[in-house]
Design a protein around this motif. Sequence first.
Motif, mmCIF file in Angstrom:
data_model
loop_
_atom_site.group_PDB
_atom_site.id
_atom_site.type_symbol
_atom_site.label_atom_id
_atom_site.label_comp_id
_atom_site.label_asym_id
_atom_site.label_seq_id
_atom_site.Cartn_x
_atom_site.Cartn_y
_atom_site.Cartn_z
ATOM 1 N N LYS A 1 2.047 -0.059 -2.339
ATOM 2 C CA LYS A 1 1.746 0.085 -0.907
ATOM 3 C C LYS A 1 1.938 1.525 -0.450
ATOM 4 O O LYS A 1 1.091 2.103 0.248
ATOM 5 N N GLU B 1 -0.879 -1.266 11.697
ATOM 6 C CA GLU B 1 -2.087 -1.014 10.913
ATOM 7 C C GLU B 1 -2.114 -1.824 9.621
ATOM 8 O O GLU B 1 -3.155 -2.250 9.145
ATOM 9 N N ASP B 2 -0.938 -2.047 9.042
ATOM 10 C CA ASP B 2 -0.841 -2.808 7.797
ATOM 11 C C ASP B 2 0.558 -3.392 7.717
ATOM 12 O O ASP B 2 1.525 -2.776 8.171
ATOM 13 N N HIS C 1 -0.965 4.288 1.026
ATOM 14 C CA HIS C 1 -0.943 4.932 2.346
ATOM 15 C C HIS C 1 -0.616 6.421 2.275
ATOM 16 O O HIS C 1 -0.768 7.126 3.275
#
Length: 399
Positions: A265, A246-247, A269
């Motif tokens: 990050k 997803e990332d 999330h």
Amino acid sequence: MKPYNDETLAALLADLESDRVERKESLRGGAPEAVREAVCAFANDLAGHAEPGVVFIGVRDDGAPAKLDVTDALLRQLADIKTDGNIVPPPSLLVERRSLGGHDMAVITVWPCDAPPARYKGRIHVRWGPRRGLASAQDERILNERRRFRDRPFDVQPLAEATQDDLDLLRFEQEYLPSAVAADVLAANERSREQRLAATKMTAEGGLRPTVLGLLVIGRSPSDWLPGAYTQFLRIAGTDLTAPVEDEAAIYGAVTDQIRRLEEKLDTHNRRSIRFAGVDRESRSEIYPMDALRQLVRNAFMHRSYEGTNAPIRVYWFDDRLEIHSPGGPFGCVTPDNFGQPGITDYRNPNLAEALHALGFVQRFGAGIAIARKALGDRLRFEIQPGFIAATIAGESHD
């Protein structure tokens, strides 16, 4: 490191002119500050005794016993000197209750450090005879020259082909120096930039060659010289590595930049839920406590191996868990059996730990895992292997 026997301690206690002894009646008033300054001075061992110095608590200046009640609480308070983050690198010391001449006293034995100078709150304390004070420029040069190259930790070894051009010197002057060295000391000294780089262990060989520490803390591109000095982040939409990504991000730069970007990050999330219904005040929750994640992430950077590996720090966020993989297994006195126990810590990168503390990324040495475990409980577990340590945090249960 073998502590002194009673006979040797008694002889030191009786020698009122010794530069290896400090005496305090108690730990009241300004004594805690003075004791820490003495510990720092003994760790620096300016006189070059290559033998431990001793702080006696419960003794008057003339050597007479003060009849102090040496409690377990007092011993714990003294043991905190090693890990409270004020003396860097952390000193090697032993705190004991000893009975000399029929009187109990607390005894701190301090071994000389291998990579001086040690600093207490950014200042270098030394002893001349029975007196102690701040190091002069000449004292500091003596301590810098005394560092042992062959036995030095990897993080202060120079890299032969690197040059000052590989360091961000503006960052050193504006960010690191003001954080690592007390303002009044910085204002008073007249050292050149090369001398300052060498004194803070960013360079060696007269300030010409960057050390591993210099490249990690103020390097323009550390991974050019240390291939594993970067971070890999993956957010995976599933529960194993075959699921869609997803990332993702490969995070490069100085260690502090990597920490900041990785924590950003994680924060992005770490989706929060906000509850309004049925409560007087809105309540917010997050999948993983960010304070715990910060402790685990910073521990990974501080304790990982940068030597003999091209592996990065890897952070994998799955739907049901989060994993943090750090290259390098247990180090020194830390073993798979005692890993994470309070008071059991050792430093593969002692000078990097010192730098991260100076820059505000570490508040207290040896407490990161304990803080994370307190916040996460049974959700946190570790896999400890010779080549890596992995922390796995289970996702929230919805049962």
